[in-house]
Design a protein around this motif. Sequence first.
Motif, PDB file in Angstrom:
ATOM      1  N   VAL A  85       3.737   9.688   0.887  1.00 35.10           N
ATOM      2  CA  VAL A  85       4.583   8.495   0.873  1.00 35.10           C
ATOM      3  C   VAL A  85       3.718   7.252   0.855  1.00 35.10           C
ATOM      4  O   VAL A  85       2.744   7.142   1.613  1.00 35.10           O
ATOM      5  N   SER A  86       4.084   6.312  -0.029  1.00 37.74           N
ATOM      6  CA  SER A  86       3.460   4.988  -0.056  1.00 37.74           C
ATOM      7  C   SER A  86       4.580   3.960  -0.072  1.00 37.74           C
ATOM      8  O   SER A  86       5.335   3.870  -1.045  1.00 37.74           O
ATOM      9  N   LEU A  87       4.708   3.190   1.014  1.00 39.12           N
ATOM     10  CA  LEU A  87       5.817   2.259   1.179  1.00 39.12           C
ATOM     11  C   LEU A  87       5.297   0.851   1.412  1.00 39.12           C
ATOM     12  O   LEU A  87       4.202   0.663   1.964  1.00 39.12           O
ATOM     13  N   PHE A  88       6.101  -0.129   1.014  1.00 33.65           N
ATOM     14  CA  PHE A  88       5.794  -1.507   1.387  1.00 33.65           C
ATOM     15  C   PHE A  88       7.092  -2.282   1.589  1.00 33.65           C
ATOM     16  O   PHE A  88       8.154  -1.884   1.112  1.00 33.65           O
ATOM     17  N   GLU A  89       6.974  -3.373   2.328  1.00 37.95           N
ATOM     18  CA  GLU A  89       8.145  -4.216   2.605  1.00 37.95           C
ATOM     19  C   GLU A  89       7.704  -5.656   2.706  1.00 37.95           C
ATOM     20  O   GLU A  89       6.651  -5.969   3.280  1.00 37.95           O
ATOM     21  N   LEU A 148       2.460   1.045   4.219  1.00 39.97           N
ATOM     22  CA  LEU A 148       2.102   2.275   4.937  1.00 39.97           C
ATOM     23  C   LEU A 148       1.870   3.372   3.917  1.00 39.97           C
ATOM     24  O   LEU A 148       2.661   3.550   2.990  1.00 39.97           O
ATOM     25  N   LEU A 149       0.762   4.114   4.113  1.00 36.60           N
ATOM     26  CA  LEU A 149       0.431   5.232   3.233  1.00 36.60           C
ATOM     27  C   LEU A 149       0.170   6.453   4.089  1.00 36.60           C
ATOM     28  O   LEU A 149      -0.605   6.389   5.061  1.00 36.60           O
ATOM     29  N   VAL A 150       0.808   7.552   3.749  1.00 34.63           N
ATOM     30  CA  VAL A 150       0.621   8.790   4.490  1.00 34.63           C
ATOM     31  C   VAL A 150       0.662   9.953   3.508  1.00 34.63           C
ATOM     32  O   VAL A 150       1.366   9.907   2.500  1.00 34.63           O
ATOM     33  N   GLY A 151      -0.115  10.975   3.787  1.00 30.64           N
ATOM     34  CA  GLY A 151      -0.205  12.093   2.858  1.00 30.64           C
ATOM     35  C   GLY A 151      -1.391  11.917   1.914  1.00 30.64           C
ATOM     36  O   GLY A 151      -2.371  11.243   2.228  1.00 30.64           O
ATOM     37  N   ASP A 152      -1.307  12.501   0.749  1.00 26.64           N
ATOM     38  CA  ASP A 152      -2.397  12.467  -0.224  1.00 26.64           C
ATOM     39  C   ASP A 152      -2.177  11.370  -1.252  1.00 26.64           C
ATOM     40  O   ASP A 152      -1.089  11.241  -1.809  1.00 26.64           O
ATOM     41  N   VAL A 153      -3.226  10.581  -1.491  1.00 23.74           N
ATOM     42  CA  VAL A 153      -3.165   9.602  -2.583  1.00 23.74           C
ATOM     43  C   VAL A 153      -3.581  10.255  -3.891  1.00 23.74           C
ATOM     44  O   VAL A 153      -3.249   9.773  -4.972  1.00 23.74           O
ATOM     45  N   VAL A 154      -4.371  11.338  -3.801  1.00 26.78           N
ATOM     46  CA  VAL A 154      -4.702  12.170  -4.965  1.00 26.78           C
ATOM     47  C   VAL A 154      -4.365  13.599  -4.586  1.00 26.78           C
ATOM     48  O   VAL A 154      -4.900  14.138  -3.609  1.00 26.78           O
ATOM     49  N   THR A 155      -3.450  14.206  -5.317  1.00 21.25           N
ATOM     50  CA  THR A 155      -3.021  15.562  -4.976  1.00 21.25           C
ATOM     51  C   THR A 155      -4.036  16.594  -5.430  1.00 21.25           C
ATOM     52  O   THR A 155      -4.814  16.368  -6.367  1.00 21.25           O
ATOM     53  N   LYS A 156      -4.023  17.729  -4.781  1.00 21.90           N
ATOM     54  CA  LYS A 156      -4.925  18.817  -5.125  1.00 21.90           C
ATOM     55  C   LYS A 156      -4.570  19.376  -6.496  1.00 21.90           C
ATOM     56  O   LYS A 156      -3.394  19.567  -6.808  1.00 21.90           O
ATOM     57  N   GLN A 157      -5.611  19.629  -7.303  1.00 24.13           N
ATOM     58  CA  GLN A 157      -5.421  20.194  -8.633  1.00 24.13           C
ATOM     59  C   GLN A 157      -6.701  20.912  -9.032  1.00 24.13           C
ATOM     60  O   GLN A 157      -7.725  20.784  -8.348  1.00 24.13           O
ATOM     61  N   PRO A 158      -6.656  21.702 -10.097  1.00 26.22           N
ATOM     62  CA  PRO A 158      -7.868  22.434 -10.491  1.00 26.22           C
ATOM     63  C   PRO A 158      -9.057  21.500 -10.670  1.00 26.22           C
ATOM     64  O   PRO A 158      -8.990  20.518 -11.423  1.00 26.22           O
ATOM     65  N   GLY A 159     -10.118  21.791  -9.938  1.00 20.29           N
ATOM     66  CA  GLY A 159     -11.319  20.972 -10.036  1.00 20.29           C
ATOM     67  C   GLY A 159     -11.270  19.697  -9.237  1.00 20.29           C
ATOM     68  O   GLY A 159     -12.207  18.888  -9.298  1.00 20.29           O
ATOM     69  N   GLN A 160     -10.203  19.476  -8.498  1.00 20.64           N
ATOM     70  CA  GLN A 160     -10.058  18.224  -7.753  1.00 20.64           C
ATOM     71  C   GLN A 160      -9.445  18.530  -6.392  1.00 20.64           C
ATOM     72  O   GLN A 160      -8.325  19.037  -6.294  1.00 20.64           O
ATOM     73  N   ALA A 161     -10.195  18.241  -5.337  1.00 19.17           N
ATOM     74  CA  ALA A 161      -9.663  18.416  -3.990  1.00 19.17           C
ATOM     75  C   ALA A 161      -8.700  17.278  -3.667  1.00 19.17           C
ATOM     76  O   ALA A 161      -8.779  16.180  -4.254  1.00 19.17           O
ATOM     77  N   ALA A 169      -5.762   1.460   2.517  1.00 20.72           N
ATOM     78  CA  ALA A 169      -5.151   0.271   3.104  1.00 20.72           C
ATOM     79  C   ALA A 169      -5.840  -0.985   2.602  1.00 20.72           C
ATOM     80  O   ALA A 169      -5.184  -1.995   2.277  1.00 20.72           O
ATOM     81  N   LEU A 170      -7.170  -0.938   2.518  1.00 18.61           N
ATOM     82  CA  LEU A 170      -7.906  -2.095   2.004  1.00 18.61           C
ATOM     83  C   LEU A 170      -7.644  -2.305   0.518  1.00 18.61           C
ATOM     84  O   LEU A 170      -7.697  -3.444   0.024  1.00 18.61           O
ATOM     85  N   ASP A 171      -7.348  -1.244  -0.233  1.00 17.83           N
ATOM     86  CA  ASP A 171      -6.955  -1.408  -1.635  1.00 17.83           C
ATOM     87  C   ASP A 171      -5.657  -2.204  -1.738  1.00 17.83           C
ATOM     88  O   ASP A 171      -5.491  -3.031  -2.643  1.00 17.83           O
ATOM     89  N   VAL A 172      -4.729  -1.944  -0.829  1.00 20.08           N
ATOM     90  CA  VAL A 172      -3.489  -2.728  -0.804  1.00 20.08           C
ATOM     91  C   VAL A 172      -3.800  -4.195  -0.554  1.00 20.08           C
ATOM     92  O   VAL A 172      -3.222  -5.092  -1.192  1.00 20.08           O
ATOM     93  N   VAL A 173      -4.732  -4.456   0.367  1.00 23.15           N
ATOM     94  CA  VAL A 173      -5.120  -5.839   0.648  1.00 23.15           C
ATOM     95  C   VAL A 173      -5.664  -6.498  -0.611  1.00 23.15           C
ATOM     96  O   VAL A 173      -5.342  -7.654  -0.929  1.00 23.15           O
ATOM     97  N   ALA A 213      -2.361   5.272   7.132  1.00 26.12           N
ATOM     98  CA  ALA A 213      -2.943   3.972   6.796  1.00 26.12           C
ATOM     99  C   ALA A 213      -1.856   2.907   6.783  1.00 26.12           C
ATOM    100  O   ALA A 213      -0.771   3.124   6.229  1.00 26.12           O
ATOM    101  N   VAL A 214      -2.169   1.751   7.403  1.00 27.17           N
ATOM    102  CA  VAL A 214      -1.178   0.672   7.472  1.00 27.17           C
ATOM    103  C   VAL A 214      -1.851  -0.669   7.190  1.00 27.17           C
ATOM    104  O   VAL A 214      -3.061  -0.832   7.394  1.00 27.17           O
ATOM    105  N   VAL A 215      -1.034  -1.611   6.721  1.00 23.13           N
ATOM    106  CA  VAL A 215      -1.476  -2.977   6.452  1.00 23.13           C
ATOM    107  C   VAL A 215      -0.337  -3.913   6.852  1.00 23.13           C
ATOM    108  O   VAL A 215       0.840  -3.594   6.630  1.00 23.13           O
ATOM    109  N   GLU A 216      -0.682  -5.048   7.453  1.00 23.64           N
ATOM    110  CA  GLU A 216       0.319  -6.099   7.626  1.00 23.64           C
ATOM    111  C   GLU A 216      -0.366  -7.447   7.476  1.00 23.64           C
ATOM    112  O   GLU A 216      -1.401  -7.708   8.116  1.00 23.64           O
ATOM    113  N   LEU A 217       0.194  -8.281   6.610  1.00 21.09           N
ATOM    114  CA  LEU A 217      -0.352  -9.603   6.316  1.00 21.09           C
ATOM    115  C   LEU A 217       0.731 -10.654   6.502  1.00 21.09           C
ATOM    116  O   LEU A 217       1.895 -10.433   6.141  1.00 21.09           O
TER     117      LEU A 217
END
Length: 846
Positions: free
Chosen positions: A595-599, A646-659, A668-672, A729-733
Motif C-alpha cells: 500500500v502507498s497512500l497520501f492525503e 505512508l508506504l507499507v509492503g513492497d515497493v518492488v515485488t518479487k519476480q524472476p531475477g529480482q528480490a 519516504a525521502l523519495d516522496v519528499v 515508511a511515513v512522511v508528513e510536511l
Amino acid sequence: MRVPLSWLAEYVELVPGSTPEDVHAALVQVGLEEEDVHTFELQGPIVVGEVLEFTEEPQSNGKTIRWCQVRVAPDGETAADGGDAVHGIVCGARNFFVGDKVVVTLPGAVLPGPFPIAARKTYGHVSDGMIASARELGLGDDHEGILRLSTIGIDAPVGTDAIELLGLNDAAVEINVTPDRGYAFSIRGVAREYAHATGARYRDPVELSSPATVSGAAGSGDVFPVEVRDEAPIRGRVGSSVFATRIVRDVDPTRPTPAWMVARLKLAGIRSLSVLVDITNYVMLELGQPIHGYDLDRLQGGIVVRRATPGEVITTLDGKERTLDPEDLLITDDRGAIGIAGVMGGADTEMSDATRNVLIEAANFDPVSIARSARRHKLPSEASKRFERGVDPQIAAAAATRVAQLMADLAGGTADAGGSLIHEAPEREAILLPDGYVTELIGVEYTDEEVHDALAEIGGAITRTAEGFSVVPPSWRPDLTGKADLAEEVARLAGYHRIPSVLPVAPPGRGLTRSQRIRRRVADALAAAGSTEVLSFPFATEDENARFGSADGSSVASVKLANALDASAALLRRSLLPGLVAAAKRNRSRGLVDVSLFELGLVFLPEAGRTYGSAELPVGDRRPSEAELDALQAGIPPQPRHVGALLVGDVVTKQPGQAAVPAGIVDALDVVRQVALAVGAEIEVAQGSHQALHPGRTAELRVAGRPVGFAGELLPSVAEENDLPRVVAVVELDLDAVIALTEPGLEAGQIGTYPAATQDLSLLVDAGVPASTVAGAVREGAGALLEELHLVDDYRGTGVPEGSKSLTFALRFRADDRTLTAAEASEAKLAGAAVARERTGAAIRE
C-alpha cells in the motif's frame, strides 16, 4: 407525501383529463418536487361475484379445497371476460359461505406483482378465475381468507366492476416536501398549491369542518379538563399553545373501515388498522393536523401537559418501555404519562376493539421539543414529522370536529356537542415589504398589483402603507418570517420562468491561487508516482494526538468537538498520520498488502490555554465588516494544510531475477523529493527524532533552515499495535509552510552546453555532525561553479578514527561560458572543504 388524486379533487378542481404526470408538472411549477406515482397495479376484469354453492374436497396432501360455483354476471348476461354468467373456481380459503358477495378476478385480469389470471387446471378442475383476498388486491395485509364484501359494509349487484367499487382505480402522486414547507404534508396544503399553479378553484377543508355543529351530537356534554403545565420551556417557548378535545360516545370499533378510506390510506402509504385509528390517520393526512384518540374509560382524571420527571418511564404503542428525559413533553392523567406529546401515545389508553367512548385530542406542540423527543427515542412518526415542521395552530378545533363527525358517521358513535379548547398561540407579526424590494431582490419587474395578488393568494393579510405592504403571513406558513421569504413567494407564484438566466462574466485575472495550483501539482505528482489519495475523517483520540501531534512527547492542546460523532474520537486531529495508519490497516485486513497512500488535509493546532470561538456571530442581513471578519478569524485555531504519505509492503515485488524490495525510509525521502519538485522548493534533510518514529531512521525536513516536517519509519511497537508490518515508511510536511518559504516565480536554470568536471571529496568529521550540515558548507564554499552535490558514501570502520565518520560527496562543476580546467574544479572543491572545516571541523581524508 403521497396524494391520492380522488382525494385531492375533493378540495380543488383538477384540470379535466389530468393524469398523475400532469398533476406532478403543475406542482413542480410551485416548487414541489416530484418523486413517484403510485397505483394499485390492477387490471380488469375484476367483478363482484356471488357464491352459489361449493363442495369441499379433501386432497392427498392433507389440504381441503372448495370447488365453487360463483355467479359473476346477472342471469342471461355474458360475464365481463366473455364467458358464462356462472364460473367454476377452485379456492383454498374456507372463510366464506353460500350467498356471500366476493371479489372475483376473471381470466385476463392482472393482480399486483404482476400476477396474471387465466383459466387453469388444478386439483382435477378447470378453475375459471380466482376469488381474491384483501392482500391480493393490494388493499391490506390480510391473507388468511378471501375478502367478503359484507365485512366492509358493501352490498353491490353481481357483475359490478370491483376496481371502481373499492376505489382501486385511483392513483397517488408522491412529492418531496422540504423541511420549511410542512403545510404540504396534507391534502389541504397540496390542494392549495395546485390551485396556485393552475388557478383552479380551491375549497379549504378546514372551513368545511366547523366546530359549531356535528351531526348526531347529543346534549352539551361535559367539558373535559385539560391543563398545560410547562415549567421548563425550550428556548422560552411553551410546549403546547393549543389543545382541543372532543368526546364521542358509544362507538362500535369493530365496524369495517369503508373501502374508499382503506384505498386512500393505502395509496397514501398508511396501513389500515381499525376504523377508529383509520379515521385519526385520515384526518391527519387531510388537514395536516396530527390527531390522537384515547379510550375515555381508561383515562383517570383530566389531562395535564407537562415535562417528564427524571427517571419517569412510559410504555408506548409499539410495546416498548422508554425512559423519559426531563425535556420530553408528556400527555399525562392522574396515574402518570399516557403519551409522548406529538410523537407516540401510550399503550395504557390506546383504542381497541373494547373501546366504547373516545376522547379526541388535537393539539399544537413546539416543533423543537417534538423534534428532540423523536430523535432522542428514535421514534420518527407521521405525527412528529408534521409537528417538527410546524402545524397550523388555528385548525386544532376543526380537526377534532372532523374526527368526531367521521366517528359518528362510520363507527356509529354520538358526539358530545361541547369540547375543551386551550388556545394561546401568539398572533403572527406583520412583515414590512418595501416598495421595489421584490424587483430588486429577484431581478424581475413586478408591479404592485402582482405583488399584492401573489401575497393575497397565499393567504396573507395585506395592508398598504407609505413604505410598501404590511403583510401578516397565514397561520399555516411558519416559514414566512421576513421580507425575503415574501419576495420568494411572489417569484414562486408569478412563475420561476420569468427569472432570466444570465451567466456572470468571469472577471479577468482571477482563477486558482498560487497555493491552490501548487497543491494540485503535489497531488498529481504523488498520484503519478503510484500513490493513492485518501480522505480520512479529521477526528482523533487523545492518544493519537499525543503520539503524533508532538515530536518530543510534550503535552499538546487539541480542539474538542461539542457534539462528536464518536465519543472516543472527539478531538480534531493534529496530524494526518492516524488517518493514514487506519487506512493502511483497513486495506491490509482486506488483502491489499502493498500500500502507498497520501492525503492532503487540514490539521488543527490550537495554542494551549487559549479559548477559541468566542467571537460573536454577525447578523445575516448584511456583509460582515472587516473588523467582524478579523474577530471571527482570530477565534479559529491555526489550521495549516499538511501533506502526509505512508508506504507499507513492497515497493518492488518479487519476480524472476529480482528480490522483493520493501518500503523504508529511502522511499519516504523519495516522496519528499517529489513534493519538493512539485513545489519548486529545496527541502533539506537532517537527522531528526520523533516519539512515534524509529530512532536513527527519522529525518527532520527543513526549508530555509526552518523545520517543516519529518520522514522516517514508524516505531515497530506502533506498527504492531495497528496490525502492520515491522517497517512502515511515513512522511508528513506542513505544505502551507513549504509553499510560503519557497520563493515564487523561480525560473529554470540555463542548460549548460560546456563539458562538466566531476570530482569526489571525502571528509572526516565527527559522527554526530549531520551530513546535510557538511554538504551545506561545501556547497556554499564551492561557489557558483558547483552544479550538483550529493552524498555517495558514509563510512565508519577500519581506517576511520573512533567517533568519526567518512563522508564522500560527488561534485559536478560547470561554467556557463567556458570549459573548466581540472585546476579550477579542484580549487572550487578545496574552497568548499575549507568552509566545511571552519564550520564543522571536517578534514580531507587522504
